[in-house]
Design a protein around this motif. Structure first.
Motif, PDB file in Angstrom:
ATOM      1  N   ILE A   6       0.851  -1.198   0.000  1.00 14.55           N
ATOM      2  CA  ILE A   6       0.000   0.000   0.000  1.00 14.55           C
ATOM      3  C   ILE A   6       0.882   1.243   0.000  1.00 14.55           C
ATOM      4  CG2 ILE A   6      -1.751   1.281   1.284  1.00 14.55           C
ATOM      5  CD1 ILE A   6      -2.549  -1.504   2.476  1.00 14.55           C
ATOM      6  N   ILE A   7       0.630   2.130  -0.957  1.00 16.34           N
ATOM      7  CA  ILE A   7       1.439   3.339  -1.099  1.00 16.34           C
ATOM      8  C   ILE A   7       0.543   4.572  -0.999  1.00 16.34           C
ATOM      9  CG2 ILE A   7       3.136   4.538  -2.524  1.00 16.34           C
ATOM     10  CD1 ILE A   7       3.507   1.913  -4.084  1.00 16.34           C
ATOM     11  N   PRO A   8       0.562   5.286   0.132  1.00 17.47           N
ATOM     12  CA  PRO A   8      -0.219   6.526   0.231  1.00 17.47           C
ATOM     13  C   PRO A   8       0.489   7.643  -0.531  1.00 17.47           C
ATOM     14  CG  PRO A   8       1.014   6.176   2.246  1.00 17.47           C
ATOM     15  CD  PRO A   8       1.277   4.978   1.378  1.00 17.47           C
ATOM     16  N   CYS A   9      -0.266   8.416  -1.293  1.00 18.01           N
ATOM     17  CA  CYS A   9       0.349   9.449  -2.133  1.00 18.01           C
ATOM     18  C   CYS A   9      -0.364  10.787  -1.984  1.00 18.01           C
ATOM     19  CB  CYS A   9       0.305   9.036  -3.601  1.00 18.01           C
ATOM     20  SG  CYS A   9       1.160   7.499  -3.978  1.00 18.01           S
ATOM     21  N   TYR A  10       0.425  11.825  -1.789  1.00 18.26           N
ATOM     22  CA  TYR A  10      -0.114  13.184  -1.811  1.00 18.26           C
ATOM     23  C   TYR A  10       0.894  14.048  -2.569  1.00 18.26           C
ATOM     24  CZ  TYR A  10      -1.915  17.719  -0.357  1.00 18.26           C
ATOM     25  OH  TYR A  10      -2.431  18.993  -0.359  1.00 18.26           O
ATOM     26  N   TYR A  87       0.469 -11.171   3.056  1.00 19.20           N
ATOM     27  CA  TYR A  87       1.201 -10.141   3.775  1.00 19.20           C
ATOM     28  C   TYR A  87       0.758  -8.784   3.242  1.00 19.20           C
ATOM     29  CZ  TYR A  87       4.464 -13.958   4.941  1.00 19.20           C
ATOM     30  OH  TYR A  87       5.020 -15.128   5.374  1.00 19.20           O
ATOM     31  N   VAL A  88       0.775  -7.783   4.118  1.00 17.94           N
ATOM     32  CA  VAL A  88       0.433  -6.418   3.713  1.00 17.94           C
ATOM     33  C   VAL A  88       1.571  -5.497   4.150  1.00 17.94           C
ATOM     34  CG1 VAL A  88      -1.197  -4.517   3.928  1.00 17.94           C
ATOM     35  CG2 VAL A  88      -2.037  -6.876   3.944  1.00 17.94           C
ATOM     36  N   LEU A  89       2.128  -4.765   3.200  1.00 19.72           N
ATOM     37  CA  LEU A  89       3.181  -3.809   3.499  1.00 19.72           C
ATOM     38  C   LEU A  89       2.677  -2.401   3.207  1.00 19.72           C
ATOM     39  CD1 LEU A  89       4.801  -6.482   3.241  1.00 19.72           C
ATOM     40  CD2 LEU A  89       6.646  -5.143   2.202  1.00 19.72           C
ATOM     41  N   VAL A  90       3.175  -1.429   3.962  1.00 21.76           N
ATOM     42  CA  VAL A  90       2.946  -0.026   3.624  1.00 21.76           C
ATOM     43  C   VAL A  90       4.296   0.559   3.237  1.00 21.76           C
ATOM     44  CG1 VAL A  90       0.918   0.256   5.082  1.00 21.76           C
ATOM     45  CG2 VAL A  90       3.173   0.708   6.047  1.00 21.76           C
ATOM     46  N   LEU A  91       4.274   1.397   2.216  1.00 20.78           N
ATOM     47  CA  LEU A  91       5.512   1.931   1.659  1.00 20.78           C
ATOM     48  C   LEU A  91       5.312   3.378   1.250  1.00 20.78           C
ATOM     49  CD1 LEU A  91       8.414   1.413   0.434  1.00 20.78           C
ATOM     50  CD2 LEU A  91       7.229   0.820  -1.685  1.00 20.78           C
ATOM     51  N   SER A  92       6.230   4.261   1.635  1.00 15.68           N
ATOM     52  CA  SER A  92       6.138   5.656   1.210  1.00 15.68           C
ATOM     53  C   SER A  92       6.524   5.756  -0.262  1.00 15.68           C
ATOM     54  CB  SER A  92       7.052   6.539   2.062  1.00 15.68           C
ATOM     55  OG  SER A  92       8.386   6.080   2.006  1.00 15.68           O
ATOM     56  N   ARG A 150       8.880   4.855  14.768  1.00 17.20           N
ATOM     57  CA  ARG A 150       7.465   4.565  14.518  1.00 17.20           C
ATOM     58  C   ARG A 150       6.950   5.224  13.245  1.00 17.20           C
ATOM     59  NH1 ARG A 150       8.126   3.995  19.909  1.00 17.20           N
ATOM     60  NH2 ARG A 150       6.754   2.507  21.006  1.00 17.20           N
ATOM     61  N   GLY A 151       7.617   6.284  12.791  1.00 16.67           N
ATOM     62  CA  GLY A 151       7.153   7.009  11.616  1.00 16.67           C
ATOM     63  C   GLY A 151       7.722   6.499  10.306  1.00 16.67           C
ATOM     64  N   SER A 152       8.458   5.405  10.343  1.00 22.45           N
ATOM     65  CA  SER A 152       9.062   4.887   9.117  1.00 22.45           C
ATOM     66  C   SER A 152       8.001   4.553   8.077  1.00 22.45           C
ATOM     67  CB  SER A 152       9.885   3.635   9.437  1.00 22.45           C
ATOM     68  OG  SER A 152      10.427   3.087   8.258  1.00 22.45           O
ATOM     69  N   GLY A 153       8.327   4.807   6.807  1.00 18.68           N
ATOM     70  CA  GLY A 153       7.368   4.587   5.729  1.00 18.68           C
ATOM     71  C   GLY A 153       7.282   3.169   5.230  1.00 18.68           C
ATOM     72  N   LEU A 154       8.074   2.254   5.779  1.00 18.47           N
ATOM     73  CA  LEU A 154       8.031   0.847   5.353  1.00 18.47           C
ATOM     74  C   LEU A 154       7.753  -0.045   6.552  1.00 18.47           C
ATOM     75  CD1 LEU A 154       8.380  -1.422   3.287  1.00 18.47           C
ATOM     76  CD2 LEU A 154      10.861  -1.295   3.666  1.00 18.47           C
ATOM     77  N   LYS A 155       6.608  -0.709   6.502  1.00 16.95           N
ATOM     78  CA  LYS A 155       6.198  -1.620   7.561  1.00 16.95           C
ATOM     79  C   LYS A 155       5.553  -2.846   6.927  1.00 16.95           C
ATOM     80  CE  LYS A 155       5.103   1.952  11.030  1.00 16.95           C
ATOM     81  NZ  LYS A 155       5.680   3.091  10.296  1.00 16.95           N
ATOM     82  N   GLY A 156       5.595  -3.973   7.639  1.00 12.30           N
ATOM     83  CA  GLY A 156       4.974  -5.184   7.123  1.00 12.30           C
ATOM     84  C   GLY A 156       4.090  -5.846   8.158  1.00 12.30           C
ATOM     85  N   PHE A 157       2.969  -6.407   7.700  1.00 14.14           N
ATOM     86  CA  PHE A 157       1.988  -7.028   8.587  1.00 14.14           C
ATOM     87  C   PHE A 157       1.542  -8.375   8.002  1.00 14.14           C
ATOM     88  CE2 PHE A 157       1.435  -2.508   8.174  1.00 14.14           C
ATOM     89  CZ  PHE A 157       1.134  -1.989   9.430  1.00 14.14           C
ATOM     90  N   ARG A 158       1.114  -9.266   8.878  1.00 14.88           N
ATOM     91  CA  ARG A 158       0.295 -10.380   8.417  1.00 14.88           C
ATOM     92  C   ARG A 158      -1.115  -9.827   8.211  1.00 14.88           C
ATOM     93  NH1 ARG A 158       2.615 -15.271   8.680  1.00 14.88           N
ATOM     94  NH2 ARG A 158       4.573 -15.376   9.848  1.00 14.88           N
ATOM     95  N   LYS A 159      -1.800 -10.338   7.206  1.00 12.11           N
ATOM     96  CA  LYS A 159      -3.089  -9.759   6.841  1.00 12.11           C
ATOM     97  C   LYS A 159      -4.114  -9.844   7.970  1.00 12.11           C
ATOM     98  CE  LYS A 159      -6.392  -9.342   3.080  1.00 12.11           C
ATOM     99  NZ  LYS A 159      -7.599  -9.284   3.903  1.00 12.11           N
ATOM    100  N   VAL A 160      -3.985 -10.865   8.827  1.00 10.64           N
ATOM    101  CA  VAL A 160      -4.939 -10.988   9.922  1.00 10.64           C
ATOM    102  C   VAL A 160      -4.907  -9.754  10.819  1.00 10.64           C
ATOM    103  CG1 VAL A 160      -3.323 -12.193  11.449  1.00 10.64           C
ATOM    104  CG2 VAL A 160      -5.784 -12.541  11.742  1.00 10.64           C
ATOM    105  N   LEU A 161      -3.742  -9.086  10.890  1.00 12.43           N
ATOM    106  CA  LEU A 161      -3.643  -7.877  11.705  1.00 12.43           C
ATOM    107  C   LEU A 161      -4.317  -6.699  11.021  1.00 12.43           C
ATOM    108  CD1 LEU A 161      -0.003  -8.034  13.131  1.00 12.43           C
ATOM    109  CD2 LEU A 161      -2.148  -8.633  14.259  1.00 12.43           C
ATOM    110  N   THR A 162      -4.074  -6.506   9.734  1.00 14.78           N
ATOM    111  CA  THR A 162      -4.693  -5.376   9.034  1.00 14.78           C
ATOM    112  C   THR A 162      -6.201  -5.560   8.907  1.00 14.78           C
ATOM    113  OG1 THR A 162      -4.244  -6.367   6.861  1.00 14.78           O
ATOM    114  CG2 THR A 162      -2.598  -4.860   7.743  1.00 14.78           C
TER     115      THR A 162
END
Length: 315
Positions: A6-10, A87-92, A150-162
């Motif tokens: 997931i990449i949030p963009c502004y 797996y679900v990752l967030v990435l800047s 905590r503010g890092s733009g790269l994190k990874g989760f197991r989908k059960v958490l998200t």
């Protein structure tokens, strides 16, 4: 294992194309099954046009265009709601963290960790480093989670958490801490930090420190009651307190009744007013507890939220 990123963009029109290209190349080189979900958070430039173009050419790129600028937490949540990966990752989108670290996050999840965080080396300096360090120590004391970035733009989760993590306001700042509600296995590793080539970060500002301090109160409350909500039921909390207050009020009233029978005046005594107030306040607190019980049950039953998370199921 399929991985959703997931990449949030502004206002990232000059960055998002390079991020897409980098992830597509990485998926090809490492033979990764990637689902790339880009969320346009109300950009004022041509970010959405770039997203649409890539989505038309690549079936594994999903573009989400929000109606306005709702913030990073909402952008994450929009991605969580449509992600289909194991797996679900967030990435800047700014490439401040080299993309090869995506494979390292996936490797950590493969090792059995539920949540993986990255610590950007050289991100802060001077006064900002001191502020960040103090904030992290305070948050760690409240949640018990020792994470350096905590503010890092790269994190990874197991989908059960998200699937069970619902983000509101600016909760993204405390994702590792809120995840302790589900007691996941967490880890953090260091990554290289690069200054962005284009644009400026949309998720920072001078008022952030004040917002963090205010959000910490919410964090402390949510962690206290969300981990074991039924250990501190409103009926118990307000009922016991209200019962004690009202009980003291009744004892004082009984005392005043006795001395009135003995012929002493009580109407002009401050103790008379205090006794009546304590009875009224006690009854109000008990009533508040009962209303709280109804609201708690309404919350869990109407939202479908469970008070636990199942890691694995057999048959």
């Amino acid at each position: 294992m399929k991985t959703s990123i997931i990449i949030p963009c502004y206002n990232e029109e000059k960055n998002i194309n390079r991020t897409f290209d980098g992830l597509l190349d990485l998926a090809k080189q490492e033979k990764l099954d990637l689902e790339i979900i880009a969320v346009n958070d109300g950009s004022k430039d041509k970010t959405w046009e770039v997203m649409k173009s890539y989505s038309k050419d690549h079936a594994n790129i999903v573009g989400i265009n929000q109606m306005g600028n709702f913030g990073q937490s909402c952008a994450y949540q929009a991605g969580f709601d449509v992600a289909t990966g194991d797996y679900v990752l967030v990435l800047s989108a700014d490439l401040e963290i080299p993309l090869e670290n995506v494979t390292k996050v996936i490797a950590k999840l493969n090792e059995g960790y539920d949540f993986v965080n990255t610590n950007r080396q050289g991100r802060w300096g001077g006064q900002k480093a001191a502020k960040s360090g103090m904030a992290n120590k305070l948050i760690t004391k409240i949640s018990g989670v020792d994470m350096k970035d905590r503010g890092s733009g790269l994190k990874g989760f197991r989908k059960v958490l998200t699937d069970n993590l619902k983000l509101y306001g600016e909760m993204h700042r405390f994702i590792p801490d809120y995840l302790t509600v589900f007691s996941p296995k967490m880890t953090e590793f260091e990554v290289e930090f690069n200054d962005r080539d284009f644009g400026v970060s949309a998720y920072k500002g001078n008022k952030r420190t004040i917002k963090v301090l205010l959000d910490l109160m919410t964090l402390a409350f949510m962690l206290k009651f969300a981990k074991k909500p039924f250990m501190a039921m409103p009926g118990r909390l307000f009922g016991v307190t209200g019962g004690i207050v009202a009980g003291i009020g009744f004892i004082l009233t009984a005392y005043l009744v006795v001395i009135r029978i003995l012929g002493q005046a009580i109407a002009n005594r401050p103790l008379f007013t205090i006794a009546i107030l304590m009875i009224i306040i006690g009854i109000q607190m008990i009533s508040t507890g009962l209303i709280g019980e109804l609201l708690m049950r309404t919350y869990f039953e109407s939202s479908g939220r469970k008070t636990y998370v199942v890691r694995e199921r057999v048959n």
